[in-house]
Scaffold this active site. Sequence first.
Site, PDB file in Angstrom:
ATOM      1  N   CYS A 143     -15.999   8.678  16.098  1.00 28.82           N
ATOM      2  CA  CYS A 143     -16.387   7.361  15.579  1.00 28.82           C
ATOM      3  C   CYS A 143     -17.476   7.437  14.509  1.00 28.82           C
ATOM      4  O   CYS A 143     -17.828   6.429  13.908  1.00 28.82           O
ATOM      5  CB  CYS A 143     -16.834   6.442  16.715  1.00 28.82           C
ATOM      6  SG  CYS A 143     -15.461   5.993  17.798  1.00 28.82           S
ATOM      7  N   HIS A 198     -11.625  -8.113   7.607  1.00 26.22           N
ATOM      8  CA  HIS A 198     -11.310  -7.214   6.494  1.00 26.22           C
ATOM      9  C   HIS A 198     -12.551  -6.735   5.759  1.00 26.22           C
ATOM     10  O   HIS A 198     -12.562  -6.579   4.545  1.00 26.22           O
ATOM     11  CB  HIS A 198     -10.294  -7.855   5.544  1.00 26.22           C
ATOM     12  CG  HIS A 198      -8.921  -7.874   6.124  1.00 26.22           C
ATOM     13  ND1 HIS A 198      -8.513  -8.869   6.977  1.00 26.22           N
ATOM     14  CD2 HIS A 198      -7.901  -7.013   6.011  1.00 26.22           C
ATOM     15  CE1 HIS A 198      -7.263  -8.622   7.349  1.00 26.22           C
ATOM     16  NE2 HIS A 198      -6.875  -7.500   6.787  1.00 26.22           N
ATOM     17  N   GLU A 213     -12.414  -3.972  21.237  1.00 24.81           N
ATOM     18  CA  GLU A 213     -12.291  -3.056  20.109  1.00 24.81           C
ATOM     19  C   GLU A 213     -10.929  -2.361  20.137  1.00 24.81           C
ATOM     20  O   GLU A 213     -10.358  -2.046  19.101  1.00 24.81           O
ATOM     21  CB  GLU A 213     -13.413  -2.030  20.167  1.00 24.81           C
ATOM     22  CG  GLU A 213     -13.570  -1.241  18.894  1.00 24.81           C
ATOM     23  CD  GLU A 213     -14.812  -0.390  18.897  1.00 24.81           C
ATOM     24  OE1 GLU A 213     -15.782  -0.790  18.232  1.00 24.81           O
ATOM     25  OE2 GLU A 213     -14.806   0.667  19.556  1.00 24.81           O
TER      26      GLU A 213
END
Length: 137
Positions: A24, A69, A124
Amino acid sequence: MIYRISKEFHFSMGHALNHYEGDCHNVHGHNYRLVVTVKADGLDENGFVMDFKDLKNQVNQIIIQDLDHKFLFHKEDKRKDLFGLLDGKIGVDYEPTAENIVTNIANGLLHNGLTGIDRIELWETPTSSAIWINEEN
């Protein structure tokens, strides 16, 4: 009697974790699922805790304008020059973990005047979520 309503939202966003030594740390993204729950001690004259349309509008102001986005990164990340090449980048003062993102969403909704927030859950992945609970409410 206490009543609760919940509304679900979806958005896509990228991020990279600055201080994490694992996958990550790399630039990656998620299709997030957000569930906002509002509570009230009673119902209004229309029989609502809150109009779902009003809840949708308030949450969309945060998600669409600030997160959908977009790409979140910590302002101190040494890769910020590289991130500068990305459209929709947002440098934040926190590590963009699910826990911190859901807290940021909650703070934004509270700042925008959404009352009665009981909890906000940010998924998530389909199996991993972070939950913010309003213990003052």
